[in-house]
Design a protein around this motif. Structure first.
Motif, PDB file in Angstrom:
ATOM      1  N   GLU A  46       0.850  -1.424  -0.169  1.00 38.54           N
ATOM      2  CA  GLU A  46       0.090  -0.164   0.075  1.00 38.54           C
ATOM      3  C   GLU A  46       0.870   1.034   0.116  1.00 38.54           C
ATOM      4  OE1 GLU A  46      -4.316  -1.439   1.720  1.00 38.54           O
ATOM      5  OE2 GLU A  46      -2.663  -0.762   3.447  1.00 38.54           O
ATOM      6  N   ILE A  47       1.954   1.337   0.566  1.00 42.03           N
ATOM      7  CA  ILE A  47       2.883   2.353   0.531  1.00 42.03           C
ATOM      8  C   ILE A  47       3.695   2.324  -0.791  1.00 42.03           C
ATOM      9  CG2 ILE A  47       5.039   3.348   1.300  1.00 42.03           C
ATOM     10  CD1 ILE A  47       3.924   2.647   4.413  1.00 42.03           C
ATOM     11  N   LEU A  48       3.921   1.415  -1.231  1.00 41.53           N
ATOM     12  CA  LEU A  48       4.562   1.245  -2.392  1.00 41.53           C
ATOM     13  C   LEU A  48       3.642   1.889  -3.536  1.00 41.53           C
ATOM     14  CD1 LEU A  48       7.191  -0.211  -3.785  1.00 41.53           C
ATOM     15  CD2 LEU A  48       5.687  -2.185  -4.447  1.00 41.53           C
ATOM     16  N   ASN A  49       2.386   1.719  -3.488  1.00 42.47           N
ATOM     17  CA  ASN A  49       1.293   2.187  -4.749  1.00 42.47           C
ATOM     18  C   ASN A  49       0.926   3.543  -4.197  1.00 42.47           C
ATOM     19  OD1 ASN A  49       1.578  -0.104  -6.555  1.00 42.47           O
ATOM     20  ND2 ASN A  49       0.583  -1.269  -4.907  1.00 42.47           N
ATOM     21  N   ALA A  50       1.279   4.164  -3.053  1.00 42.16           N
ATOM     22  CA  ALA A  50       0.585   5.404  -2.786  1.00 42.16           C
ATOM     23  C   ALA A  50       1.058   6.499  -3.655  1.00 42.16           C
ATOM     24  CB  ALA A  50       1.137   5.581  -1.185  1.00 42.16           C
ATOM     25  N   PRO A  51       0.121   7.445  -3.779  1.00 45.44           N
ATOM     26  CA  PRO A  51       0.653   8.714  -4.522  1.00 45.44           C
ATOM     27  C   PRO A  51       1.804   9.219  -4.134  1.00 45.44           C
ATOM     28  CG  PRO A  51      -1.596   8.789  -3.908  1.00 45.44           C
ATOM     29  CD  PRO A  51      -1.062   7.681  -3.145  1.00 45.44           C
ATOM     30  N   ARG A  52       2.723   9.888  -5.030  1.00 47.29           N
ATOM     31  CA  ARG A  52       3.926  10.341  -4.590  1.00 47.29           C
ATOM     32  C   ARG A  52       3.608  11.996  -4.729  1.00 47.29           C
ATOM     33  NH1 ARG A  52       4.734   5.893  -3.317  1.00 47.29           N
ATOM     34  NH2 ARG A  52       6.468   4.620  -3.869  1.00 47.29           N
ATOM     35  N   ILE A  53       3.853  12.736  -3.541  1.00 51.43           N
ATOM     36  CA  ILE A  53       3.206  13.980  -3.632  1.00 51.43           C
ATOM     37  C   ILE A  53       4.425  14.685  -3.657  1.00 51.43           C
ATOM     38  CG2 ILE A  53       1.204  13.410  -2.232  1.00 51.43           C
ATOM     39  CD1 ILE A  53       2.791  14.294   0.525  1.00 51.43           C
ATOM     40  N   SER A  54       5.570  14.518  -3.707  1.00 53.40           N
ATOM     41  CA  SER A  54       6.807  15.468  -3.910  1.00 53.40           C
ATOM     42  C   SER A  54       7.831  14.339  -4.692  1.00 53.40           C
ATOM     43  CB  SER A  54       7.455  15.676  -2.460  1.00 53.40           C
ATOM     44  OG  SER A  54       8.509  16.133  -2.680  1.00 53.40           O
ATOM     45  N   GLU A  55       8.750  14.943  -5.395  1.00 55.32           N
ATOM     46  CA  GLU A  55       9.811  14.266  -5.927  1.00 55.32           C
ATOM     47  C   GLU A  55      10.907  14.006  -4.938  1.00 55.32           C
ATOM     48  OE1 GLU A  55      12.653  16.655  -8.703  1.00 55.32           O
ATOM     49  OE2 GLU A  55      10.854  17.993  -8.643  1.00 55.32           O
ATOM     50  N   TYR A  56      10.723  14.450  -3.846  1.00 51.08           N
ATOM     51  CA  TYR A  56      11.842  14.158  -2.648  1.00 51.08           C
ATOM     52  C   TYR A  56      11.254  13.102  -1.768  1.00 51.08           C
ATOM     53  CZ  TYR A  56      13.759  17.888  -5.137  1.00 51.08           C
ATOM     54  OH  TYR A  56      14.445  18.943  -6.068  1.00 51.08           O
TER      55      TYR A  56
END
Length: 138
Positions: A46-56
């Motif tokens: 679930e963390i692997l597929n969570a949205p990336r909200i920052s490039e960092y």
């Protein structure tokens, strides 16, 4: 004969590198997406597929050792956690908002019979950090 020795040496170093990488995983710690084995073997799906909200961003894994197994992703240079909250709410997690102080909000979703993990989504406005942590309920 030289080619065979070179291939065997190369195979030895590849296997040694994989062994060292895998043996370090039991200790937990911080890693990023470029660390292939840790990223794919330690990161909760679930963390692997969570949205990336920052490039960092970076990941942390803690194997337990008397405490619940936990996995987290920490984003820097952002305070917008809404897409993460919506993503996990869509998966059935019910978040309850708590305020630590004026600079930090925490949403938590605790273990229930239908939810085998606790989630903590925190936003630190002063440091511009968003962290999502998932802990097993075992």
């Amino acid at each position: 004969m030289f080619l065979i020795a070179a291939v065997i040496s190369l195979m030895f170093f590849v296997v040694l590198n994989i062994y060292i990488s895998l043996s370090e995983m039991n200790d937990g710690g911080v890693y990023n997406k470029s660390e292939f084995f840790k990223y794919h073997m330690l990161t909760d799906s679930e963390i692997l597929n969570a949205p990336r909200i920052s490039e960092y961003y970076y990941f942390e894994y803690h194997p337990g050792d008397g405490y619940p197994l936990s996995n987290s992703i920490t984003f820097t240079n952002t305070t917008n956690a809404e897409s993460l909250r919506k993503y996990f709410a869509g998966k059935g997690y019910k978040f309850h908002k708590r305020i630590y102080d004026k600079n930090e909000f925490v949403w938590e979703s605790r273990c229930t019979l239908n939810q085998p993990a606790s989630l903590y989504l925190s936003v630190n406005y002063a440091e511009q950090i968003v962290q999502l942590e998932k802990k097993s309920c075992d």
